[in-house]
Design an enzyme around this catalytic site. Structure first.
Site, mmCIF file in Angstrom:
data_model
loop_
_atom_site.group_PDB
_atom_site.id
_atom_site.type_symbol
_atom_site.label_atom_id
_atom_site.label_comp_id
_atom_site.label_asym_id
_atom_site.label_seq_id
_atom_site.Cartn_x
_atom_site.Cartn_y
_atom_site.Cartn_z
ATOM 1 N N GLY A 10 30.248 64.141 69.950
ATOM 2 C CA GLY A 10 28.995 63.810 70.640
ATOM 3 C C GLY A 10 27.953 63.273 69.687
ATOM 4 O O GLY A 10 28.192 62.315 68.956
ATOM 5 N N GLU A 76 24.438 73.315 67.440
ATOM 6 C CA GLU A 76 25.346 73.616 68.549
ATOM 7 C C GLU A 76 25.042 74.959 69.219
ATOM 8 O O GLU A 76 25.758 75.368 70.124
ATOM 9 C CB GLU A 76 26.795 73.589 68.054
ATOM 10 C CG GLU A 76 27.217 72.277 67.426
ATOM 11 C CD GLU A 76 27.259 71.098 68.387
ATOM 12 O OE1 GLU A 76 26.990 71.268 69.598
ATOM 13 O OE2 GLU A 76 27.557 69.986 67.934
#
Length: 122
Positions: A10, A76
């Site tokens: 991503g 994250e």
């Protein structure tokens, strides 16, 4: 020397907004997982869940800095042994190499709200 490999799919990929967090980490190359996942569009970033049928396209980086690993974990939403993490950090094997991947924590994220990216590319 401390070294781990990370599969990113991503905003950490080359050319994306959080790539700078990888610091001087070496890009090993472009890779694809086995078709065992689903890639979800969470809006401004993607998330991977297990038990799907999609191969996820991404990049593998050789990370030799604990500081960089800490920055990635923070991005994250991951803390070791954290129960409410946004992602779990798991070891998988890609082309006989153990690599870390961040998997969405489905006990925290209602994945039914998000659409799947069937191409496996974000």
């Amino acid at each position: 020397m401390h070294t781990n490999y990370y599969f990113v799919y991503g905003t950490l990929k080359n050319g994306h907004r959080n790539h700078h967090l990888l610091g001087g980490s070496l890009k090993v190359g472009d890779f694809t997982t086995k078709p065992e996942y689903s890639l979800l569009d969470l809006g401004s970033f993607p998330g991977v869940v297990k038990n799907g049928t999609t191969a996820i396209h991404g990049e593998i980086y050789k990370v030799s800095s604990q500081e960089v690993e800490g920055q990635i974990d923070l991005l994250e939403g991951y803390q070791p042994h954290g129960k409410n993490n946004l992602y779990h950090k798991e070891l998988i094997t890609i082309e006989n190499k153990p690599v870390y991947i961040y998997i969405l924590n489905t006990s925290v994220v209602d994945i039914a709200k998000y659409s799947e990216i069937s191409s496996g590319k974000w």
